[in-house]
Every structure is written in C-alpha cells, then in structure tokens.
Design a protein around this motif. Structure first.
Motif, mmCIF file in Angstrom:
data_model
loop_
_atom_site.group_PDB
_atom_site.id
_atom_site.type_symbol
_atom_site.label_atom_id
_atom_site.label_comp_id
_atom_site.label_asym_id
_atom_site.label_seq_id
_atom_site.Cartn_x
_atom_site.Cartn_y
_atom_site.Cartn_z
ATOM 1 N N PHE A 3 17.355 -21.312 -32.998
ATOM 2 C CA PHE A 3 16.505 -20.100 -33.130
ATOM 3 C C PHE A 3 15.644 -20.180 -31.819
ATOM 4 N N GLN A 4 14.958 -18.904 -31.414
ATOM 5 C CA GLN A 4 14.195 -18.788 -30.601
ATOM 6 C C GLN A 4 13.220 -17.452 -30.920
ATOM 7 N N HIS A 5 11.891 -17.767 -30.334
ATOM 8 C CA HIS A 5 10.906 -16.754 -30.417
ATOM 9 C C HIS A 5 11.158 -15.395 -29.242
ATOM 10 N N GLY A 6 11.225 -14.191 -29.817
ATOM 11 C CA GLY A 6 11.459 -13.085 -28.992
ATOM 12 C C GLY A 6 11.357 -11.930 -29.784
ATOM 13 N N THR A 7 11.733 -10.650 -28.972
ATOM 14 C CA THR A 7 11.550 -9.561 -29.635
ATOM 15 C C THR A 7 12.945 -8.665 -29.508
ATOM 16 N N ALA A 8 12.976 -7.652 -30.098
ATOM 17 C CA ALA A 8 14.081 -6.811 -29.984
ATOM 18 C C ALA A 8 14.074 -6.128 -28.693
ATOM 19 N N TYR A 9 13.091 -6.214 -28.232
ATOM 20 C CA TYR A 9 12.870 -5.694 -26.701
ATOM 21 C C TYR A 9 12.975 -6.562 -25.688
ATOM 22 N N LYS A 10 12.514 -7.801 -26.014
ATOM 23 C CA LYS A 10 12.704 -8.880 -24.763
ATOM 24 C C LYS A 10 13.115 -9.970 -25.682
ATOM 25 N N THR A 11 14.408 -10.418 -25.756
ATOM 26 C CA THR A 11 14.785 -11.679 -26.337
ATOM 27 C C THR A 11 14.628 -13.097 -25.552
ATOM 28 N N ASN A 12 14.435 -12.850 -24.305
ATOM 29 C CA ASN A 12 14.513 -13.960 -23.384
ATOM 30 C C ASN A 12 15.905 -14.794 -23.219
ATOM 31 N N LEU A 13 16.891 -14.070 -23.621
ATOM 32 C CA LEU A 13 18.247 -14.758 -23.421
ATOM 33 C C LEU A 13 19.112 -14.221 -22.244
ATOM 34 N N ASP A 14 20.009 -14.756 -21.944
ATOM 35 C CA ASP A 14 20.777 -14.745 -20.628
ATOM 36 C C ASP A 14 21.528 -13.268 -20.691
ATOM 37 N N SER A 15 21.899 -12.640 -19.765
ATOM 38 C CA SER A 15 22.319 -11.445 -19.716
ATOM 39 C C SER A 15 24.121 -11.545 -19.735
ATOM 40 N N GLU A 16 24.565 -10.615 -20.571
ATOM 41 C CA GLU A 16 26.166 -10.599 -20.392
ATOM 42 C C GLU A 16 26.893 -12.094 -20.891
ATOM 43 N N SER A 17 26.113 -12.717 -21.993
ATOM 44 C CA SER A 17 26.415 -13.783 -22.544
ATOM 45 C C SER A 17 26.955 -13.978 -23.863
ATOM 46 N N TYR A 18 26.927 -12.906 -24.620
ATOM 47 C CA TYR A 18 27.267 -13.084 -26.233
ATOM 48 C C TYR A 18 28.440 -11.633 -26.374
#
Length: 258
Positions: free
Chosen positions: A86-101
């Motif tokens: 789990f990570q803190h973030g929002t639907a607008y800014k998840t702070n996850l890596d691009s094109e990774s899921y």
C-alpha cells in the motif's frame, strides 16, 4: 456532514467485508486474470478488493488511497498477503511508475472526483499497452432504484428524498464516463450492469445492527443519529423478511483498454 475518511475512528470502516463471488465472477468474465501479474487498486479503502484481486491469482497488487488512516486499516486487513503493498497517493497522482501495470481497478471512487479527465490520464499513464482499466461506480439511474427485500439502499432515498439531489449531483452519467475515457486515449470501452451481493444476513437484527454502525456506508454519514434511527426503524417495519436476507447493490462497470 459526510464521512471523514481521514478520521482514525473510521480506520476499519472498509475492512470488515469480503468481496462476494458475484463480483469475482464479473471481473473474471471481463479481465484475463491469468495474464495479469501487476495490478493497482486505486481508492483501495480498507483493502477488501485488493485482497480479492490477490485471491484471484494476481501476483502483485498495489493499493493506493488518499487517506493515511484508511491505509493503516488496509495494511492490517491484508497483513497475511505478502504480495499486497500500500502507498499513499491520489487518483490524480499515484506516484507509481509509468507503463508498469497490467490492470487497474477503481471501485466506488469516481463519485468522489470532479476531474475525471485527470483521473483517467493517470490510469492511462500507469498501464502497459493493452492494459485493462476497470471502473465501478453508480450512475444516477443506479441510485434511484426503489428499495425492496434485496435493495436495502433504495429505502434511504424513499425516506429522505432531500438526499436524492446530493446523491445524483455526485454521480457521473455513463455517457460522460465513456466520452472521457475515449478522449483520454482508451479504446474498446464496454459498459456492464452488475447486481453485486453486498452481504448475507442470518436475520434482520444483523442487518439493522450493520446499518446502525454505518459500516462501509458513507451515505449514512449524511444522516444524524436521530435520522439514522428513523431509517433503521423504517426498514425494520417495511422489510418483511426475518431471516436469510441477501442485500444487493446495483453498480455500473466500465471496461477500457489502453
């Protein structure tokens, strides 16, 4: 009034249920689960559906929520699942890596958002090519269905019609969702209606206690204690079933492909 998602008192509000088989089967029919290795559950709340995705065989699930309190509840709820983080973030800014899921789930999220374009663009950024995006929420039409022996939620708006406008104003109609998905680059967009079993109660008392606690029902936080008591008493009177009560919620699911 409304529910404070950041309050410590609501930390476990969305941890007590288990995703029903009606939901699991619907997702399996829409998503090639066997081909998914990395998924994101945005707006994960207490981790109920993060856990369900893991149980379906997805190797790695990341839950994102804007509430630190909710995330603490989710971590406790999923403590036995080493493949869920789990990570803190929002639907607008998840702070996850691009094109990774491979797969993104956003269940019961978009009615909290005004800017669907930014939400969908963030999902588009995260997904690999041909990745699957599932949005699940209620349309205004879903919200206006009458109450009956399975659709308990409908009784709320019959008793408190002033809540109808508030509920409708926070819901997005399907045409707007589909159009925004197209504008943000998604393709092969589908709409599906689902009656998802929320809970099965052995008796009416269990249901009434669940309502009284407001557990997992943010709309009930719009009522004060006296209004909630009025609702519970009303349902007690109009619901003729005493045992084996199956509560179902009506949802719309949108599937889109990057």
């Amino acid at each position: 009034m409304g529910m404070d998602f950041h309050s410590e008192t609501n930390r476990t509000m969305y941890t007590t249920r288990k995703a029903d088989t009606t939901w699991v089967e619907a997702i399996k029919n829409l998503v090639p689960v066997d081909n998914i290795s990395k998924a994101v559950d945005i707006g994960c709340g207490g981790g109920i559906y993060s856990k369900a995705l893991s149980d379906m065989g997805i190797e790695s699930v990341t839950g994102i929520d804007f509430s630190e309190s909710m995330l603490e509840g989710a971590k406790t709820n999923c403590k036995d699942y080493e493949n869920i983080s789990f990570q803190h973030g929002t639907a607008y800014k998840t702070n996850l890596d691009s094109e990774s899921y491979d797969f993104i789930l956003e269940r019961a999220l978009i009615h909290h958002l005004h800017d669907l374009e930014s939400c969908f663009l963030e999902a588009f950024r995260l997904l690999k090519k041909d990745g699957v995006y599932i949005i699940q929420d209620r349309t205004p039409e879903d919200c206006l269905l009458k109450g009956n022996k399975t659709h308990i939620r409908g009784y709320l708006f019959e008793l408190f019609p002033l809540l109808i406008e508030k509920e409708i104003n926070r819901r997005h109609d399907s045409q707007h969702v589909v159009q925004t998905l197209r504008e943000t680059g998604f393709k092969h967009i589908e709409e599906i209606k689902l009656w998802e079993t929320r809970a099965v109660y052995e008796n009416k008392k269990q249901l009434l206690n669940d309502l009284t606690s407001r557990t997992g029902r943010s709309i009930l936080h719009e009522l004060d204690d006296n209004e909630l008591e009025l609702l519970v008493n009303h349902i007690d009177q109009v619901l003729l079933l005493d045992n084996n009560i199956i509560e179902k919620d009506r949802w719309t699911i949108w599937k889109a492909i990057k």
